[in-house]
Design a protein around this motif. Sequence first.
Motif, PDB file in Angstrom:
ATOM      1  N   VAL A 155       0.855  -1.235  -0.090  1.00  0.00           N
ATOM      2  CA  VAL A 155       0.207   0.113  -0.149  1.00  0.00           C
ATOM      3  C   VAL A 155       0.375   1.022  -0.161  1.00  0.00           C
ATOM      4  CG1 VAL A 155      -1.930   1.584   1.868  1.00  0.00           C
ATOM      5  CG2 VAL A 155      -2.117  -1.323   1.037  1.00  0.00           C
ATOM      6  N   HIS A 411      -4.163   2.817   6.967  1.00  0.00           N
ATOM      7  CA  HIS A 411      -2.820   2.681   6.583  1.00  0.00           C
ATOM      8  C   HIS A 411      -2.007   3.776   6.952  1.00  0.00           C
ATOM      9  CE1 HIS A 411      -2.463  -1.791   4.606  1.00  0.00           C
ATOM     10  NE2 HIS A 411      -3.912  -0.966   4.688  1.00  0.00           N
ATOM     11  N   SER A 453      -5.891   0.790  -0.649  1.00  0.00           N
ATOM     12  CA  SER A 453      -6.217  -0.484  -0.364  1.00  0.00           C
ATOM     13  C   SER A 453      -6.700  -1.670  -0.894  1.00  0.00           C
ATOM     14  CB  SER A 453      -5.639  -0.904   1.160  1.00  0.00           C
ATOM     15  OG  SER A 453      -6.596  -1.200   1.732  1.00  0.00           O
TER      16      SER A 453
END
Length: 873
Positions: A155, A411, A453
Amino acid sequence: MEILDKAYNPKEVEDRWYSRWLSKRYFYAKIDKEKKPFTIVIPPPNITGSLHMGHALNNSLQDMLIRKKRMEGYVALWLPGTDHAGIATQNVVEKELAKEGLTRQQLGRENFLKRVWEWKEKYGDTITEQLKKLGCSCDWERTRFTMDEGYSLAVKKVFVDLYHEGLIYKGKRIINWCPRCLTALSDIEVEHEEVESHLWYIRYPFKDLDSYLVIATTRPETLLGDTAVAVNPKDSRYKDYIGRTLILPCAYREIPVIADDFVGMTFGTGALKVTPAHDPNDFEIGERHDLSRINIFTPDAKINENGGDYLGMDRYGAREAIIMDLEEGGLLEKVERHVHAIGHCYRCHTVIEPYLSEQWFVKMEPLAKPAIEVVEEGKIKFVPKRWEKVYFDWMENIKDWCISRQIWWGHQIPAWYCECGEIIVQLEEPSSCSKCKSHNLVQDSDVLDTWFSSALWPFATLGWPEETEDLVYFYPTSVLSTARDIIYLWVARMIMTGLKFANNIPFHTVVIHPTVLTIEGKRMSKSLGTGVDPLDLIEKYGTDATRFGLLVQAQSQDMRFSEEKLEMSRNFANKIWNASRFVLMNLKDYQPPEKFKYNLADLWILSRCNHVISQVNKAFERYDVSEVCRVLYDFFWSEFCDWYVEVSKPSLYGEVDSIRRQTIQHTLIYVLERTLSLLHPIMPFITEEIWQKLPGAKESIVVSPWPKTDTSLINNEIEKEMSLLMSVTVAIRSLRAEFKVPPEKKVSVVVFLHDSGKKRILSDNTLYITSLANVSEFKISLEKPEHSAMAIVEGVEVFLLLAGLIDFKKECLRLEGEIAEAKKELVKIGEKLANREFLKKAPGEIVRKEKEKKEVLLEKINKLENQLVQIKS
RNA sequence: GGGCGAUUGGCUCAGGGGGAGAGCACCUCCCUUACAAGGAGGGGGUCAGAGGUUCAAAUCCUCUAUCGCCCACCA
């Protein structure tokens, strides 16, 4: 030979086999370069999720595809995993905290994230465990999670690469803001819904004139942020006002009247209030005219310090207050009813606020272009094809994608800000600023959109950015199966990132399965209480029946699902069970035959079976899973059970000829074995349980070979001959019922016909008819018997000798009815054949068939009339 | 506002240019030693409506109606 219980008991069978399959590692896809891979990546369910009907359908479908390919000898990988589901999961854990009287802010980021991970460890596998109950043959050894270490690296790498290529940028824009989740959302995460509201007409007084301009708005509260009123430059009504100054009601600010092409002259009054900070169009107008942007809302949609007297009110309270104040001040001209669409958060359904803020965006056009091409070129196909248009429409009008979210679970964006203003975007945390060498760096606190992601799922799960063996062997994957509502959110983005980062399409086929609706045609929803829990269904009907029931309905339209529909499938499972029981009961003395002695029925069922194999394979190629189910249901029940098994009974019970007996046993096994194999991808458990009990069973049906069509056994002549016998049988049964002949009473039958071929068929196979229709004496005669009831099938006159049982009046009526019906049909065909155009233009084959039909009808009518005369005499 | 899909027996749905089908429900008979979660037989539809193409339309085209879904910045 072990005999089965009288009724199928799914529960007992299912757990036993599933754990056996796991321990044998049948689902583990071992790379074998001699073989071809077939790969499906599961649409990763949210860790917050539990299995709903959509999952049950989609995963049954994927399992069906993967099991078939596995049996065909592919290295079949079904890669499972889950999605961290940023907003959804954060909401769930926050709710849990709230029960303890805590907020995430009180806990702090680090502790909060710890809590989320704990929650994930505890509940995150719920749904994958449920998939096991569904019988899914996923390669659990390859299970992935979107926040795994390796996945997270992928990612980050994608973000960093896109940034340095200029495809990710930061900008201040009007975005969709959820005032409850307190984060930005992308455009497609907003659900528009029509609501009945009002259009308020408000007077904005001129500063220097004793008059006013009337604007129409659906959101009076936003006038606090107005910085202009715009009119169309071509609008003669307002020409003279352009450039003048208005006094903004309630805020008492001076704002200009400006001219902008955007403004429609027919809507409302043709004068538009411009609120650059709270409306995307107004924002653009503001840019063109260099208007200031006044934000009047706090993040949770309350009026902020820019709202003067209204400070602290929430947006709806402020609306009411402002309307009241306008009314009091005589500035509310009128109110109209107005229906319009407003956006709601797809996670919590709160009304979205267009909100000015600084966010990260992906520039989509350069990514979309190649993704459009691969579908245009047919490298990726949608099934059904019509979804390609949906895909194109969106891709061709694609907007930049807001990817930053103001939440903690996800993330975190790999961007660091230095006190000197420099932004550093890279994989690892920098130790010092690349420009000023300062160590005072702060990472961007936002996380990435969950869909950012999941867009990498097909390759990140296989090890990308490492050039792993898995990635090389299994990528591109084969089929992606999913619901239509994530074509944009997920499918399109996977295609874009796959092409960009894995240098190839992520899959060659996208199967869009139907949506499961309630029987009333409504969406299934937990909150509305209209959902059906697939686990309840599994508990009640068994996994196999549940799967079959879903798949048989999985056609190109949405399916209205009700529990009763599973009864058909449960009954089918029971039918399979009992037919197998019959076969096994008659196999005690079975020896694989060295010689065969086939009868018509044996050859017939062998031919039909191979027809079915070929039909099933063709339906699979089209991903027509419903057709696969139907073909197998019909064949197994209406042909194998209703006819072949019945026909085989007298021979099995009474036949002394051991070769005949063995031949029938062999045929029963042949057909059952193949049918079980064909059914296994749909109904994995029951087929394994029975398959294991068949003679010569090897390891497991899971890894047994997929049936191939044996064309040498397909014989249309045989099928026609058998159908004559079936028709005669049905005719006799029908007459019996008509005249209320008790079922146990044997009857005598005489058939009258000239065709020598048919005579041979009937005389060679008399046993079928006598046993299936309970006939004591079956004669082919050249004389028509008296005192009998008659039916005609395929030109054969079938007489049931019923002296004493026939109600002649009734029989006359019946015959007359049949004559009338035949004559009606004759008229229709007669007209057709009298039509010269038809004779000239229709294909010869059709004309010939019609003529033949006419002959058959004439003959039939003639025979029926003769019989009528005879009966009356 | 634009697009897509649906409209076939009482219900849920197949079929997709030349004989209207299935499951459930319904009616009659049968607890026959694989299965009553079954067997045998049967009733029920002018394929939403109107035009058109065609020798031939439930099927292809156009329009209309109704329902559903998706997209959309007309405040």
